[in-house]
Design an enzyme around this catalytic site. Sequence first.
Site, PDB file in Angstrom:
ATOM      1  N   HIS A  69     -39.071 -53.867 -60.663  1.00 38.32           N
ATOM      2  CA  HIS A  69     -38.392 -53.482 -61.982  1.00 38.32           C
ATOM      3  C   HIS A  69     -36.970 -52.959 -61.399  1.00 38.32           C
ATOM      4  O   HIS A  69     -37.042 -51.679 -61.108  1.00 38.32           O
ATOM      5  CB  HIS A  69     -39.003 -53.014 -63.100  1.00 38.32           C
ATOM      6  N   CYS A  70     -35.966 -53.421 -61.820  1.00 33.06           N
ATOM      7  CA  CYS A  70     -34.637 -52.777 -61.501  1.00 33.06           C
ATOM      8  C   CYS A  70     -33.897 -52.197 -62.664  1.00 33.06           C
ATOM      9  O   CYS A  70     -33.597 -52.809 -63.812  1.00 33.06           O
ATOM     10  CB  CYS A  70     -33.661 -54.069 -60.904  1.00 33.06           C
ATOM     11  N   PRO A  71     -33.683 -50.987 -62.626  1.00 33.72           N
ATOM     12  CA  PRO A  71     -32.893 -50.353 -63.748  1.00 33.72           C
ATOM     13  C   PRO A  71     -31.468 -50.744 -63.797  1.00 33.72           C
ATOM     14  O   PRO A  71     -30.819 -50.532 -64.922  1.00 33.72           O
ATOM     15  CB  PRO A  71     -32.868 -48.727 -63.321  1.00 33.72           C
TER      16      PRO A  71
END
Length: 353
Positions: A69-71
């Site tokens: 999960h990439c912010p």
Amino acid sequence: MLLNWTVMILYNYFSAMFVGPGYVPLGWTPEKSQDCMYLQYCKVCQSYKAPRSHHCRKCNRCVMKMDHHCPWINNCCGYQNHASFTLFLLLAPLGCIHASFIFVMTMYTQLYNRISFGWSSVKIDMSAAKRDPRPIIPFGLSAFAASLFALGLALGTTIAVGMLFIIQMKVILTNKTSIESWIEEKAKDRIQYYQTGEIFIFPYDMGSKWKNFKQVFTWSGIPEGDGLDWPVRDGCHQYSLTIEQLKQKADKRVRSVRYRAVEDYSGVCCPVTKGVKTFFTTPCTEEPRIALSKGDLILATRGLKHWMYGEKILDSAAEGGIRERGWFPRKCVEKCQYDSETDQPVDGEKKNR
């Protein structure tokens, strides 16, 4: 050229953000009912986890071929947007390198025209150039400071994002994700720990870097397959990876240790009342903390010197097996002397299992 870089970077950035990774349909089950025994069941999505899919706590969905999960894109990197995300990681450093070259040459030419060399000193006059006519855009002290600051940002972005691109290309050329690389490492540790003599072969590596590359990057921009069924190398089972995940999950339950809470804990990230060392050694992770009340039972699976990670057994565990997972201070719990499920000492049976 800078406009071209900008357009391509923003196109791939927003594609990775808005196209998304692709999610396992709610209520999904394999075509053959007997295949359910090889898959994990997600209670949140009310469906089985397809091969290479994982449940994301941030997206609250099972993501197909989840990498992380990439912010940066506020979304997961997975099956549908893996190519766009990787291209963004490639184009951003290239554009920053081009911008850095412009900044360096600008500062060099402007400062060179303003430097006067004397016998004992070097003077810089930022008011105006000595040789060239007045430029269209005046280059004063503020412009020099802004250019220097922008150069630092460009170089920092090149290094940071460039390293991420190298990491992504390594997993793409082996047709893995970051999560699957971790699963493969844990498989080796499990086999070595129990001395089972098994040989775990990653099933999705096609044996050729070019074939693995084409699994993600295509001329049409649409990845191959449907995100649920995947081609496997010769000699591997369609569910080889999911079977290994089930083995690791069972091993995790066996090697977990039961603790009982002896102090209340509110679930804050940096508790002040639990000691200075606990406050300053809080885990640097996005994983949640769990609140504890005195008497709660927790199954700890891993830990640090002053913190532990585990699952809190709720009162409804007997009905649905629901548990809360997260970090909690080691100071708040003590090890149970006997395991209530087996009535045996917890420490004495781990190695035998």
